[in-house]
Write a protein that holds these residues in place. Structure first.
Motif, mmCIF file in Angstrom:
data_model
loop_
_atom_site.group_PDB
_atom_site.id
_atom_site.type_symbol
_atom_site.label_atom_id
_atom_site.label_comp_id
_atom_site.label_asym_id
_atom_site.label_seq_id
_atom_site.Cartn_x
_atom_site.Cartn_y
_atom_site.Cartn_z
ATOM 1 N N LEU A 1 0.816 -1.146 -0.061
ATOM 2 C CA LEU A 1 -0.138 0.024 0.117
ATOM 3 C C LEU A 1 0.752 1.402 -0.038
ATOM 4 O O LEU A 1 0.579 2.355 -0.763
ATOM 5 N N VAL A 2 2.058 1.096 0.824
ATOM 6 C CA VAL A 2 2.585 2.555 0.873
ATOM 7 C C VAL A 2 3.510 2.667 -0.379
ATOM 8 O O VAL A 2 3.572 3.857 -1.043
ATOM 9 N N SER A 3 3.916 1.630 -1.044
ATOM 10 C CA SER A 3 4.411 1.551 -2.407
ATOM 11 C C SER A 3 3.335 2.347 -3.545
ATOM 12 O O SER A 3 3.812 3.154 -4.473
ATOM 13 N N CYS A 4 2.220 1.912 -3.408
ATOM 14 C CA CYS A 4 1.286 2.399 -4.350
ATOM 15 C C CYS A 4 0.989 3.922 -4.073
ATOM 16 O O CYS A 4 0.861 4.595 -5.022
ATOM 17 N N LEU A 5 0.940 4.199 -2.837
ATOM 18 C CA LEU A 5 0.780 5.730 -2.520
ATOM 19 C C LEU A 5 1.992 6.457 -2.778
ATOM 20 O O LEU A 5 1.919 7.602 -3.573
ATOM 21 N N ILE A 6 3.294 5.817 -2.926
ATOM 22 C CA ILE A 6 4.427 6.928 -2.963
ATOM 23 C C ILE A 6 4.557 6.851 -4.472
ATOM 24 O O ILE A 6 5.074 7.835 -5.237
ATOM 25 N N GLY A 7 4.302 5.644 -5.271
ATOM 26 C CA GLY A 7 4.385 5.887 -6.895
ATOM 27 C C GLY A 7 3.434 6.746 -7.218
ATOM 28 O O GLY A 7 3.686 7.225 -8.150
ATOM 29 N N LEU A 8 2.180 6.805 -6.721
ATOM 30 C CA LEU A 8 1.176 7.610 -7.204
ATOM 31 C C LEU A 8 1.701 9.021 -7.015
ATOM 32 O O LEU A 8 1.859 9.948 -8.144
ATOM 33 N N VAL A 9 2.198 9.383 -5.952
ATOM 34 C CA VAL A 9 2.952 10.716 -5.654
ATOM 35 C C VAL A 9 3.999 11.230 -6.772
ATOM 36 O O VAL A 9 4.063 12.155 -7.180
ATOM 37 N N GLY A 10 4.893 10.109 -7.036
ATOM 38 C CA GLY A 10 6.186 10.324 -7.911
ATOM 39 C C GLY A 10 5.794 10.668 -9.182
ATOM 40 O O GLY A 10 6.294 11.473 -9.884
ATOM 41 N N TRP A 11 4.477 9.623 -9.653
ATOM 42 C CA TRP A 11 4.173 10.088 -11.134
ATOM 43 C C TRP A 11 3.387 11.478 -11.198
ATOM 44 O O TRP A 11 3.528 12.258 -12.245
ATOM 45 N N GLY A 12 2.715 11.844 -9.959
ATOM 46 C CA GLY A 12 2.175 13.165 -9.927
ATOM 47 C C GLY A 12 3.164 14.372 -10.188
ATOM 48 O O GLY A 12 3.075 15.254 -10.678
ATOM 49 N N LEU B 1 5.619 3.330 8.739
ATOM 50 C CA LEU B 1 4.704 3.087 7.704
ATOM 51 C C LEU B 1 5.039 2.099 6.699
ATOM 52 O O LEU B 1 4.204 1.538 6.038
ATOM 53 N N GLY B 2 6.322 1.851 6.689
ATOM 54 C CA GLY B 2 6.878 1.004 5.518
ATOM 55 C C GLY B 2 8.096 0.088 6.432
ATOM 56 O O GLY B 2 8.459 0.533 7.341
ATOM 57 N N THR B 3 8.251 -1.004 6.001
ATOM 58 C CA THR B 3 9.543 -1.758 6.402
ATOM 59 C C THR B 3 10.681 -1.667 5.788
ATOM 60 O O THR B 3 11.843 -1.968 6.488
ATOM 61 N N ASN B 4 10.635 -1.591 4.623
ATOM 62 C CA ASN B 4 11.804 -1.801 3.849
ATOM 63 C C ASN B 4 12.124 -0.450 2.682
ATOM 64 O O ASN B 4 11.078 -0.537 1.766
ATOM 65 N N ALA B 5 12.997 0.576 2.884
ATOM 66 C CA ALA B 5 12.892 1.750 1.809
ATOM 67 C C ALA B 5 13.532 1.274 0.631
ATOM 68 O O ALA B 5 12.811 1.855 -0.492
ATOM 69 N N ASP B 6 14.275 0.258 0.585
ATOM 70 C CA ASP B 6 14.720 0.073 -0.963
ATOM 71 C C ASP B 6 13.886 -0.822 -1.547
ATOM 72 O O ASP B 6 13.370 -0.467 -2.897
ATOM 73 N N ASP B 7 12.971 -1.759 -0.922
ATOM 74 C CA ASP B 7 11.696 -2.276 -1.751
ATOM 75 C C ASP B 7 10.727 -1.194 -2.244
ATOM 76 O O ASP B 7 10.301 -1.285 -3.263
ATOM 77 N N ILE B 8 10.465 -0.175 -1.310
ATOM 78 C CA ILE B 8 9.527 0.752 -1.739
ATOM 79 C C ILE B 8 9.975 1.635 -2.978
ATOM 80 O O ILE B 8 9.175 1.759 -4.069
ATOM 81 N N ILE B 9 11.436 1.747 -2.973
ATOM 82 C CA ILE B 9 11.737 2.649 -4.025
ATOM 83 C C ILE B 9 11.660 2.071 -5.337
ATOM 84 O O ILE B 9 11.287 2.478 -6.242
ATOM 85 N N ILE B 10 12.277 0.556 -5.283
ATOM 86 C CA ILE B 10 12.146 -0.063 -6.404
ATOM 87 C C ILE B 10 10.951 -0.015 -7.103
ATOM 88 O O ILE B 10 10.808 -0.068 -8.354
ATOM 89 N N GLY B 11 9.811 -0.226 -6.304
ATOM 90 C CA GLY B 11 8.233 -0.374 -6.726
ATOM 91 C C GLY B 11 7.952 1.024 -7.377
ATOM 92 O O GLY B 11 7.407 1.084 -8.316
ATOM 93 N N SER B 12 8.364 2.091 -6.568
ATOM 94 C CA SER B 12 7.734 3.337 -6.866
ATOM 95 C C SER B 12 8.252 3.892 -8.007
ATOM 96 O O SER B 12 7.579 4.698 -8.818
ATOM 97 N N VAL B 13 9.438 3.842 -8.649
ATOM 98 C CA VAL B 13 10.146 4.220 -9.678
ATOM 99 C C VAL B 13 10.028 3.547 -11.037
ATOM 100 O O VAL B 13 10.134 3.920 -12.000
ATOM 101 N N MET B 14 9.099 2.397 -10.925
ATOM 102 C CA MET B 14 8.906 1.644 -12.000
ATOM 103 C C MET B 14 7.945 2.108 -13.101
ATOM 104 O O MET B 14 8.326 2.222 -14.201
ATOM 105 N N PRO B 15 7.212 3.159 -12.709
ATOM 106 C CA PRO B 15 6.265 3.855 -13.523
ATOM 107 C C PRO B 15 7.125 4.885 -14.637
ATOM 108 O O PRO B 15 6.679 5.329 -15.729
ATOM 109 N N LEU B 16 8.327 5.294 -13.970
ATOM 110 C CA LEU B 16 9.190 6.085 -14.568
ATOM 111 C C LEU B 16 10.300 5.628 -15.401
ATOM 112 O O LEU B 16 10.785 6.268 -16.450
#
Length: 249
Positions: free
Chosen positions: A142-153, A188-203
């Motif tokens: 869920l946090v990856s979804c939210l951060i990915g959304l903000v990143g694309w915004g 709010l999340g457990t692993n920053a690296d995992d969140i970053i990897i998922g969130s940058v994928m739309p870019l």
């Protein structure tokens, strides 16, 4: 065939080719479409040279060569499909050259983009899903979804303000890095690296990189290398934004 007819054919074919290149088509597809337009218009001996920065076309034996510059590039596969559909309608004699060119102009001036809210939701879902696929980290979905959304915004907003794609990608990646680290810091999340990897994928420039390989394999070395450099610059911009935040925080 009259010179006016030949001029209109070249104008229409270059118009179609430019729209396709600007929206992510590979060079081989553009060349094939332009040649088919010329053949169906009664010019089987046309000459065409396509790169991702410009298209040149002429008719053998006539002095009416034209050049069409390509000044912007993005990804809109629906536009490519619509151009191909118009080409097929022209081949089937459902429309003439003048109507073909008019419809291309309308397509160019009235793009049918997906609404921003749908782009944001899609970017969020892609981020969370790929984070799970690549890292298997279900708690951070869920946090990856939210951060990915903000990143694309951030990427979309900066793209509207500054016509420099690499800057938009850099700032979006920077925002993703900051939010990922803050999410872990505030539990709010457990692993920053995992969140970053998922969130940058739309870019990630997947289509330009794929087209670069296809162009090179098809023998279009100039366009293939140019696309590859463009994809590399995007990757460097994204990586630099993330690296800067990881180093600073």
């Amino acid at each position: 065939m009259t010179n006016d007819q030949g001029h209109l054919m070249i104008k229409t074919a270059l118009h179609a080719g430019r729209i396709m290149i600007e929206n992510g088509s590979e060079v081989a597809r553009v060349e094939d479409t332009i040649r088919r337009i010329a053949l169906n218009a009664g010019y089987p001996d046309s000459k065409v040279y396509v790169t991702i920065t410009g298209i040149m076309m002429s008719i053998s034996g006539e002095e009416n060569a034209q050049i069409e510059p390509v000044t912007s590039r993005s990804i809109d596969l629906e536009k490519i499909t619509q151009v191909n559909d118009l080409s097929r309608h022209f081949a089937a004699h459902k429309i003439d050259l003048a109507q073909f060119d008019d419809r291309l102009t309308h397509l160019d001036q009235h793009p049918r983009y997906f609404p921003v809210w749908l782009q944001l939701i899609s970017a969020g879902l892609v981020s969370g899903t790929l984070e799970v696929v690549f890292r298997g980290n279900y708690p951070d979905f869920l946090v990856s979804c939210l951060i990915g959304l903000v990143g694309w915004g951030v990427f979309y907003g900066m793209s509207q303000l500054v016509r420099v794609r690499f800057l938009s990608e850099f700032l979006a990646a920077t925002a993703i890095g900051i939010l990922a680290i803050l999410a872990v810091k505030f539990q709010l999340g457990t692993n920053a690296d995992d969140i970053i990897i998922g969130s940058v994928m739309p870019l990630v420039p997947g289509v330009p990189l794929t087209n670069a390989v296809r162009d090179i394999l098809a023998g279009d070395l100039v366009s293939g290398i140019a696309r590859g450099m463009e994809a590399l610059m995007s990757a460097i911009a994204i990586g630099s934004g993330i690296a800067m935040i990881l180093q600073a925080m």
